[in-house]
Every structure is written in C-alpha cells, then in structure tokens.
Write a protein that holds these residues in place. Structure first.
Motif, PDB file in Angstrom:
ATOM      1  N   GLY A 105       0.845  -1.190   0.000  1.00  0.00           N
ATOM      2  CA  GLY A 105       0.000   0.000   0.000  1.00  0.00           C
ATOM      3  C   GLY A 105       0.876   1.234   0.000  1.00  0.00           C
ATOM      4  O   GLY A 105       2.088   1.155   0.201  1.00  0.00           O
ATOM      5  N   CYS A 117       0.109   4.549   4.879  1.00  0.00           N
ATOM      6  CA  CYS A 117      -1.206   3.899   4.980  1.00  0.00           C
ATOM      7  C   CYS A 117      -1.340   3.033   6.230  1.00  0.00           C
ATOM      8  O   CYS A 117      -2.411   2.493   6.491  1.00  0.00           O
ATOM      9  CB  CYS A 117      -1.498   3.068   3.737  1.00  0.00           C
ATOM     10  SG  CYS A 117      -0.521   1.554   3.602  1.00  0.00           S
ATOM     11  N   LYS A 132       1.075   0.447   7.215  1.00  0.00           N
ATOM     12  CA  LYS A 132       1.683  -0.896   7.132  1.00  0.00           C
ATOM     13  C   LYS A 132       2.668  -1.151   8.271  1.00  0.00           C
ATOM     14  O   LYS A 132       2.598  -2.193   8.944  1.00  0.00           O
ATOM     15  CB  LYS A 132       2.411  -1.069   5.788  1.00  0.00           C
ATOM     16  CG  LYS A 132       1.558  -0.871   4.565  1.00  0.00           C
ATOM     17  CD  LYS A 132       2.306  -1.184   3.288  1.00  0.00           C
ATOM     18  CE  LYS A 132       3.557  -0.347   3.073  1.00  0.00           C
ATOM     19  NZ  LYS A 132       3.259   1.100   2.903  1.00  0.00           N
ATOM     20  N   HIS A 176       7.100  -1.818  -0.846  1.00  0.00           N
ATOM     21  CA  HIS A 176       6.614  -1.019  -1.976  1.00  0.00           C
ATOM     22  C   HIS A 176       7.150  -1.593  -3.289  1.00  0.00           C
ATOM     23  O   HIS A 176       6.875  -1.060  -4.363  1.00  0.00           O
ATOM     24  CB  HIS A 176       7.131   0.427  -1.881  1.00  0.00           C
ATOM     25  CG  HIS A 176       6.492   1.247  -0.820  1.00  0.00           C
ATOM     26  ND1 HIS A 176       7.070   1.445   0.412  1.00  0.00           N
ATOM     27  CD2 HIS A 176       5.326   1.931  -0.815  1.00  0.00           C
ATOM     28  CE1 HIS A 176       6.291   2.225   1.136  1.00  0.00           C
ATOM     29  NE2 HIS A 176       5.226   2.542   0.413  1.00  0.00           N
ATOM     30  N   GLU A 232      -3.579  -5.840   0.963  1.00  0.00           N
ATOM     31  CA  GLU A 232      -3.484  -4.466   0.473  1.00  0.00           C
ATOM     32  C   GLU A 232      -4.124  -3.512   1.475  1.00  0.00           C
ATOM     33  O   GLU A 232      -5.232  -3.727   1.942  1.00  0.00           O
ATOM     34  CB  GLU A 232      -4.179  -4.348  -0.881  1.00  0.00           C
ATOM     35  CG  GLU A 232      -4.050  -2.979  -1.527  1.00  0.00           C
ATOM     36  CD  GLU A 232      -4.778  -2.903  -2.853  1.00  0.00           C
ATOM     37  OE1 GLU A 232      -4.606  -1.883  -3.553  1.00  0.00           O
ATOM     38  OE2 GLU A 232      -5.524  -3.858  -3.202  1.00  0.00           O
ATOM     39  N   MET A 233      -3.376  -2.430   1.789  1.00  0.00           N
ATOM     40  CA  MET A 233      -3.870  -1.431   2.725  1.00  0.00           C
ATOM     41  C   MET A 233      -4.013  -0.071   2.049  1.00  0.00           C
ATOM     42  O   MET A 233      -3.295   0.241   1.099  1.00  0.00           O
ATOM     43  CB  MET A 233      -2.930  -1.298   3.930  1.00  0.00           C
ATOM     44  CG  MET A 233      -2.908  -2.497   4.846  1.00  0.00           C
ATOM     45  SD  MET A 233      -1.973  -2.155   6.366  1.00  0.00           S
ATOM     46  CE  MET A 233      -3.072  -0.976   7.175  1.00  0.00           C
ATOM     47  N   SER A 234      -4.925   0.736   2.578  1.00  0.00           N
ATOM     48  CA  SER A 234      -5.072   2.127   2.160  1.00  0.00           C
ATOM     49  C   SER A 234      -5.702   2.906   3.303  1.00  0.00           C
ATOM     50  O   SER A 234      -6.700   2.450   3.885  1.00  0.00           O
ATOM     51  CB  SER A 234      -5.944   2.228   0.901  1.00  0.00           C
ATOM     52  OG  SER A 234      -6.075   3.574   0.487  1.00  0.00           O
ATOM     53  N   ASP A 235      -5.109   4.044   3.653  1.00  0.00           N
ATOM     54  CA  ASP A 235      -5.659   4.928   4.685  1.00  0.00           C
ATOM     55  C   ASP A 235      -5.994   4.193   5.980  1.00  0.00           C
ATOM     56  O   ASP A 235      -7.045   4.414   6.592  1.00  0.00           O
ATOM     57  CB  ASP A 235      -6.921   5.637   4.168  1.00  0.00           C
ATOM     58  CG  ASP A 235      -6.618   6.572   3.010  1.00  0.00           C
ATOM     59  OD1 ASP A 235      -5.531   7.190   3.020  1.00  0.00           O
ATOM     60  OD2 ASP A 235      -7.450   6.669   2.090  1.00  0.00           O
ATOM     61  N   GLU A 258      -2.316  -4.543 -10.844  1.00  0.00           N
ATOM     62  CA  GLU A 258      -1.403  -3.399 -10.835  1.00  0.00           C
ATOM     63  C   GLU A 258      -1.197  -2.883 -12.255  1.00  0.00           C
ATOM     64  O   GLU A 258      -0.930  -1.736 -12.488  1.00  0.00           O
ATOM     65  CB  GLU A 258      -0.058  -3.822 -10.228  1.00  0.00           C
ATOM     66  CG  GLU A 258      -0.111  -4.000  -8.726  1.00  0.00           C
ATOM     67  CD  GLU A 258       0.008  -2.697  -7.958  1.00  0.00           C
ATOM     68  OE1 GLU A 258       1.108  -2.114  -7.921  1.00  0.00           O
ATOM     69  OE2 GLU A 258      -1.011  -2.239  -7.416  1.00  0.00           O
TER      70      GLU A 258
END
Length: 234
Positions: free
Chosen positions: A40, A44, A46, A202, A215-218, A234
């Motif tokens: 992510g 975010c 991680k 990354h 998968e991470m976000s925010d 991707e």
C-alpha cells in the motif's frame, strides 16, 4: 485457530491537542508456512500494523493473538521476552554493528540471551552458510555489498529459530538481482510449515514471491489477493 489473528485492531497517536487514527478496525489472519506481503502507499499504516502484531506497539483497540498467545493481555516485559524467543526482524537498513564481523553480527541475538560469543558465532556461521555467505563470515560490514549485508541480517533474524519473521522493506535498498536473492531466501524460509514470513514492501519487483498479498489504504485493509491477480491488477 490461525497462527496470527488480528480482530478489529485500531491505533491512534497523540497529535497536538487531539488524536490521529492510523489504523481503522483491521481484522485478518496470517498463517505459518506462507510468505505474506503487506502493500500500500506510504503512510497507509503498514509499519504500524506489523509493529502491533509483533508486540512493539500496543493497539488502541482490538485483539491480537500470536502463536497461541494473546499479545493484548501481555505487559511490556512479557512482550519483550515473547519477541526475543519467537520473532525475527529484518529491516531496509541492515543495522549491522560496524566493528563486528558478519558472524558476530549474526550471532548477536544469541549473545543477548546469554550465549558466549564463540558458541553464538558458531551457530551464526551455520546460518550464514545457509544464506550463501560462508566465504564472508569474518568480514566487517564495510567489506560487504548491500545484498551481502542483508543476508547477514537474515541470518541474524533466524539465528534464534523464531517462528515468525517480520520484514520492513527488506529489498528497498537493493538492486534487482540482490533483491531477488534476498527474496529467494525468504521464500525458502516461508515454505517450512513451522515458520511464517511477513514482508512490508513497496517493491513491485518481488510480488511474485508471495503466497498472499494484503493491500492497505488509509489505515484500512482493503484487499486480500493471490499474487498473480494482484500483479495483473497493478
């Protein structure tokens, strides 16, 4: 019961007069015998998440079970003892001591547990041989390439036979060939049923080494992917 279980984990940090929430209600299970990647964008959450699941940070809310033990119910002293026995850490920065040889650096966790330098170095040499560093055991870090230093760091993470290896950007400072060599080693480690590997990254060059990609976000977990599907996404 899963090997690593997070249930409704949240984390906030003080910021001025208020709080900033970095993790929001994260729940997942991670299994030994697999290489799990956590991906992510920067910021975010991680690194915060792996710090919580390995007992370095405490969650603001939620439950963490690791290898049959509740981290949530451990005090700080018990967490330190648990980490020392059960978890190995590999970072982007190799954190090798410049005045010690590769064998001495790799043996540091055993020396910290009270083993003599001679016995610790002997065990470290076995691990260095396993990661392709048998010809470099007496070299200082400045005499080693980045990829070789990271292999020493891997041997150091393995020397006390932990069940979980936690890696934060282990290939970020490496060229493609060195990064692939490091991931090949981690892939081999994760293929044993008694040990698991978690990699924060990354680096999309290494996604194919994973068994599973989270998968991470925010601060939220937004996806649980097979590597092939994620690479094509991707």
């Amino acid at each position: 019961m899963s090997d690593v279980s997070l249930r409704h984990v949240s984390k906030s940090f003080a910021a001025g007069d208020g709080q900033v929430q970095v993790l929001h209600d994260v729940s997942t299970d991670i299994r030994l015998g697999e290489l799990t990647m956590l991906v992510g964008p920067s910021g975010c959450g991680k690194t915060t998440l792996i710090s919580i699941l390995s007992g370095i940070l405490s969650a603001s809310a939620g439950e963490i079970e690791l290898l049959g033990h509740s981290l949530t119910q451990m005090n700080d002293r018990k967490k330190v003892m648990f980490r020392r026995k059960n978890i190995g850490f590999i970072f982007q920065q190799y954190n090798l001591l410049p005045a010690l040889t590769a064998a001495e650096n790799a043996g540091m966790p055993l020396m910290a547990s009270g083993l003599s330098m001679q016995k610790a170095s002997q065990r470290a040499c076995e691990l260095l041989d396993a990661v392709g560093m048998s010809d470099h055991v007496n070299k200082l870090p400045r005499q080693l390439s980045g990829g070789q230093q990271q292999r020493v760091a891997i041997a150091r993470a393995l020397v006390h036979s932990p069940r979980l290896i936690v890696c934060d950007e282990p290939t970020a400072a490496l060229d493609a060939a060195s990064g692939k060599g490091v991931m090949d080693i981690l892939r081999q480690i994760a293929s044993t049923p008694e040990r698991g590997v978690i990699v924060v990254t990354h680096d999309n060059r290494i996604y194919s080494h994973a068994d599973r990609i989270l998968e991470m976000s925010d601060g939220r977990l937004i996806g649980d992917h097979a590597p092939d599907a994620f690479i094509h996404k991707e």
